[in-house]
Write an enzyme that holds these catalytic residues in place. Structure first.
Site, PDB file in Angstrom:
ATOM      1  N   ARG A  35       0.826  -1.214   0.000  1.00 22.70           N
ATOM      2  CA  ARG A  35       0.000   0.000   0.000  1.00 22.70           C
ATOM      3  C   ARG A  35       0.858   1.262   0.000  1.00 22.70           C
ATOM      4  O   ARG A  35       0.421   2.307  -0.496  1.00 22.70           O
ATOM      5  CB  ARG A  35      -0.956  -0.014   1.197  1.00 22.70           C
ATOM      6  CG  ARG A  35      -2.153  -0.924   0.925  1.00 22.70           C
ATOM      7  CD  ARG A  35      -3.110  -0.977   2.081  1.00 22.70           C
ATOM      8  NE  ARG A  35      -4.393  -1.548   1.639  1.00 22.70           N
ATOM      9  CZ  ARG A  35      -5.293  -2.060   2.453  1.00 22.70           C
ATOM     10  NH1 ARG A  35      -5.085  -2.082   3.760  1.00 22.70           N
ATOM     11  NH2 ARG A  35      -6.424  -2.533   1.983  1.00 22.70           N
ATOM     12  N   LYS A 200     -14.681 -13.243   5.723  1.00 23.44           N
ATOM     13  CA  LYS A 200     -15.783 -12.329   6.041  1.00 23.44           C
ATOM     14  C   LYS A 200     -17.032 -12.807   5.316  1.00 23.44           C
ATOM     15  O   LYS A 200     -17.527 -12.174   4.382  1.00 23.44           O
ATOM     16  CB  LYS A 200     -15.434 -10.910   5.597  1.00 23.44           C
ATOM     17  CG  LYS A 200     -14.276 -10.311   6.381  1.00 23.44           C
ATOM     18  CD  LYS A 200     -13.961  -8.933   5.842  1.00 23.44           C
ATOM     19  CE  LYS A 200     -12.646  -8.391   6.375  1.00 23.44           C
ATOM     20  NZ  LYS A 200     -12.121  -7.327   5.497  1.00 23.44           N
ATOM     21  N   GLY A 358      -7.266  -6.945   0.997  1.00 17.56           N
ATOM     22  CA  GLY A 358      -6.019  -6.799   1.746  1.00 17.56           C
ATOM     23  C   GLY A 358      -5.318  -8.126   1.938  1.00 17.56           C
ATOM     24  O   GLY A 358      -4.122  -8.265   1.652  1.00 17.56           O
ATOM     25  N   GLY A 382     -12.850  -4.367   0.397  1.00 11.52           N
ATOM     26  CA  GLY A 382     -14.216  -3.932   0.681  1.00 11.52           C
ATOM     27  C   GLY A 382     -14.689  -2.922  -0.346  1.00 11.52           C
ATOM     28  O   GLY A 382     -15.802  -3.016  -0.872  1.00 11.52           O
TER      29      GLY A 382
END
Ligand code: ADP
Ligand code: MG
Length: 400
Positions: A35, A200, A358, A382
């Site tokens: 990142r 998730k 991520g 997301g």
């Protein structure tokens, strides 16, 4: 979408740049600097334009108060190495030390302020609190650049309120990410395959109904597999399961059938005795997880080799592939094979391949793949999923 050009001549202008420098840390050491690297293009361009750069970001979830383990200080050091220029770190966001550091900037210089989430107003539910924090951040600045793609789906002070206070534009990373997502939603070459995994589960199940309108095939791995297998009536023993989603999943399966979209589930699963790197494990058919020698204690931690080979074939037969979520618990060697096989298939594909998320991005790097072996590695999981779902992303809306 307003781009940097819309801000005009930035020489000697103080420009706040919101990046997503939320890198994984282990004992204060950055384990994946992807990142930070992704932020460099915009920063280099602003530096050569003579802007005075105030970098802001969050790191982790410190819960609205200073917490040394979430300090951005190690990021300033790494950023300085990668930029080959000093990056001054300020252990503050809106106090006197921060405003002094900002006012002392010369053309082309960079300061990085401390973690925005040390202040509870950054993520406050109250718009008025976020607005007043944003106004304090904006004091003394001439322009704002939004380049933290990983947070554009968040209605937060530095993402949503700040750009409405200052002249603002999307940075190069946000513009690039958006271009890729538009290509995926508007003009994907067919066959279009989406690979979903990760942990998730309930977050990601919602994406499926929207994807069914757009894709030719969904390959399901990771933790959400077990809710699908359970929905088909199989016993998944101690594997990750969202019982309250079973009805929804049956609905997705029926809708996929109606639309002619193929949902491909694994046919074999690596079942382990426990959630541990050295846990005893064996491969069993996906419809017989409880028949492993661990019985009802067995937990599925990866897709099996037969499934990985099938997934790879589908990926290689596709012209467009979007992948979010590891196929198994890749952090443990014994359960990384499914993720490795899927990543490897993406690198061999002649189509357009995008990795989002991520952990997915960290997984491909930690398994030894290079960024340039993929069409695009998104910095936001997301955010990219919400975009593909057709949602309006607050941080992009304000830049329209
Ligand atoms: P991303 O960040 O790429 O969107 P997620 O955060 O949803 O992905 O999920 C990543 C995590 O999912 C990894 O830490 C991995 O260990 C975990 N995971 C994958 N498969 C399983 C599984 N079968 N059971 C439990 N956890 C899993
Ligand atoms: Mg994750």
């Amino acid at each position: 979408m307003r781009t940097l050009e819309s801000l005009g001549d930035l020489r000697s202008k103080t420009v706040i740049v919101r990046c997503d420098l939320n890198v994984p840390l282990s004992d204060g050491t950055i384990t994946d600097d992807g990142r930070i690297r992704a932020s460099l293009e915009t920063l280099r361009e602003l530096r050569s334009a003579g802007a005075r750069i105030v970098l802001i970001s969050h790191l982790g979830r410190p819960g609205g108060a200073p917490d040394a383990q979430y300090s951005l200080r190690p990021v300033a050091d790494r950023m300085a190495e990668l930029l080959a220029a000093p990056v001054r770190f300020v252990p503050d966001t809106i106090g006197g030390a921060a405003s002094a550091a900002v006012s002392e900037l010369s053309d082309g210089e960079v300061v990085l302020l401390e973690n925005l989430r040390f202040n509870p107003a950054e993520t406050s539910k109250e718009a008025s609190e976020r607005r007043s924090f944003a106004a304090q951040l904006a004091a003394g600045a001439d322009a704002f650049v939004s380049d933290g793609f990983g947070v554009v789906h968040r209605e937060q002070a530095s993402v949503y309120e700040l750009p409405s206070i200052l002249p603002s534009a999307a940075g190069r990373l946000v513009a690039k990410e958006l271009e890729v997502l538009q290509r995926l939603t508007e003009t994907p070459e067919r066959e279009y395959t989406v690979v979903l995994g990760g942990s998730k589960v309930s977050d990601k199940l919602g994406v499926i109904s929207h994807l069914l309108e757009r894709v030719d095939r969904l390959l399901i791995g990771g933790g959400m597999v077990f809710t699908f297998l359970a929905a088909q009536g199989h016993n998944v023993a101690a594997s990750l399961l969202e019982s309250d989603q079973l009805e929804a999943v049956r609905g997705y399966l029926a809708e996929a059938d109606r639309r002619g979209v193929e949902i491909v589930l694994p046919t074999d699963i690596v079942v382990a005795e426990a959630f541990a790197a050295d846990a005893d494990h064996e491969v069993v058919p996906a419809d017989a997880i409880a028949s492993s020698r661990f019985g009802e204690a067995g937990m599925g931690l990866d897709i099996g080799p037969e499934s990985a080979a099938t997934f790879a074939e589908h990926i290689l037969a596709s012209r467009t592939v979007f992948w979010n979520g590891p196929m198994g618990v890749f952090e443990m060697d014994a359960f990384a094979s499914g993720t490795r096989e899927v990543a490897s298939a993406l690198t061999r594909s002649h189509g357009f391949t995008v990795v989002g998320g991520g952990d997915s991005a960290a997984a491909v790097r930690s398994l030894g793949f290079r960024d340039d072996q993929f069409g695009h590695i998104s910095t936001g999981g997301g955010a990219s999923l919400e975009y593909l779902e057709g949602k309006t992303l607050p941080g992009l809306e304000v830049l329209a």
